[in-house]
Design an enzyme around this catalytic site. Structure first.
Site, mmCIF file in Angstrom:
data_model
loop_
_atom_site.group_PDB
_atom_site.id
_atom_site.type_symbol
_atom_site.label_atom_id
_atom_site.label_comp_id
_atom_site.label_asym_id
_atom_site.label_seq_id
_atom_site.Cartn_x
_atom_site.Cartn_y
_atom_site.Cartn_z
ATOM 1 C CB CYS A 10 -1.141 -0.240 1.128
ATOM 2 S SG CYS A 10 -0.329 -0.004 2.760
ATOM 3 C CG ASN A 13 4.316 -1.666 5.507
ATOM 4 O OD1 ASN A 13 5.186 -1.937 5.830
ATOM 5 N ND2 ASN A 13 3.061 -2.506 5.280
ATOM 6 C CG ASP A 121 -5.322 5.013 2.416
ATOM 7 O OD1 ASP A 121 -5.159 4.520 3.566
ATOM 8 O OD2 ASP A 121 -4.272 5.282 2.059
HETATM 9 P P1 4NP Z 1 -1.721 2.918 4.000
HETATM 10 O O1 4NP Z 1 -2.516 4.246 4.482
HETATM 11 O O2 4NP Z 1 -1.313 3.044 2.766
HETATM 12 O O3 4NP Z 1 -3.096 2.028 3.980
HETATM 13 O O4 4NP Z 1 -0.865 2.392 5.050
HETATM 14 C C1 4NP Z 1 -1.663 5.374 4.669
HETATM 15 C C2 4NP Z 1 -1.052 5.720 5.707
HETATM 16 C C3 4NP Z 1 -0.549 6.894 5.805
HETATM 17 C C4 4NP Z 1 -0.101 7.781 4.604
HETATM 18 C C5 4NP Z 1 -0.900 7.329 3.568
HETATM 19 C C6 4NP Z 1 -1.592 6.125 3.549
HETATM 20 N N1 4NP Z 1 0.357 9.010 4.733
HETATM 21 O O5 4NP Z 1 0.570 9.833 3.701
HETATM 22 O O6 4NP Z 1 1.066 9.389 5.892
#
Ligand code: 4NP
Length: 149
Positions: A10, A13, A121
């Site tokens: 993803c 992570n 997300d």
């Molecule tokens: P993930 O969600 O891709 O499902 O882990 C996210 C977590 C943090 C961020 C983006 C997506 N971020 O930009 O910090």
């Protein structure tokens, strides 16, 4: 493909791919399974607390997992790379070394009946239970497919 090594990917992570890692590991403790992010913001961090709490309510313990960024070495270390959305898939393809043909696909391709091509997300939507529902459906379908091939 017998006993494929599977990498879930993803963006950070810390939400979707660690959840997918835990969901498939629950179904298939015999497989080599890992997860990684295309981004570098959360390297070394445990899964996002709201994700951990939602996962715990559904019987998954994400507490020992730590975020890492996907690297070029992952294309050789795994047999199948499964992305949570198109943005992740494009980032994976941009990293792919010349000549490598490890399959990289959308996880939700295994559960077309869900009506979701991506795992939205939850870091942005706040809907952790939808993410778990979709990930469980797709990992169950993936497990079924692995069991017959
Ligand atoms: P993930 O969600 O891709 O499902 O882990 C996210 C977590 C943090 C961020 C983006 C997506 N971020 O930009 O910090």
């Amino acid at each position: 493909m017998t006993a494929p090594r599977i990498l879930f990917v993803c963006l950070g992570n810390i939400c979707r791919s660690p959840m997918a890692e835990a969901a498939l590991r629950h179904l298939r403790p015999d497989l080599t399974i890992d997860s990684a992010g295309t981004g570098n913001w959360h390297i070394g961090a445990p899964p996002h607390l709201p994700m951990q709490r939602a996962a715990a309510r559904r019987g998954y313990d994400l507490g020992a997992l730590r975020a890492r960024q996907m690297t070029v070495d992952d294309f050789d270390a795994f047999d199948l790379i499964l992305a949570m959305d198109d943005q992740n898939l494009a980032a994976i393809e941009a990293l792919r070394p010349a000549g490598n043909d490890t399959p990289a696909r959308l996880l939700m391709g295994y559960a077309p009946q869900s009506g979701h091509a991506h795992v939205p997300d939850p870091y942005y939507t706040g809907d952790y239970d939808l993410a778990i529902d979709l990930i469980e459906a797709a990992t169950r379908a993936l497990d079924a497919q692995l069991s017959v091939t």
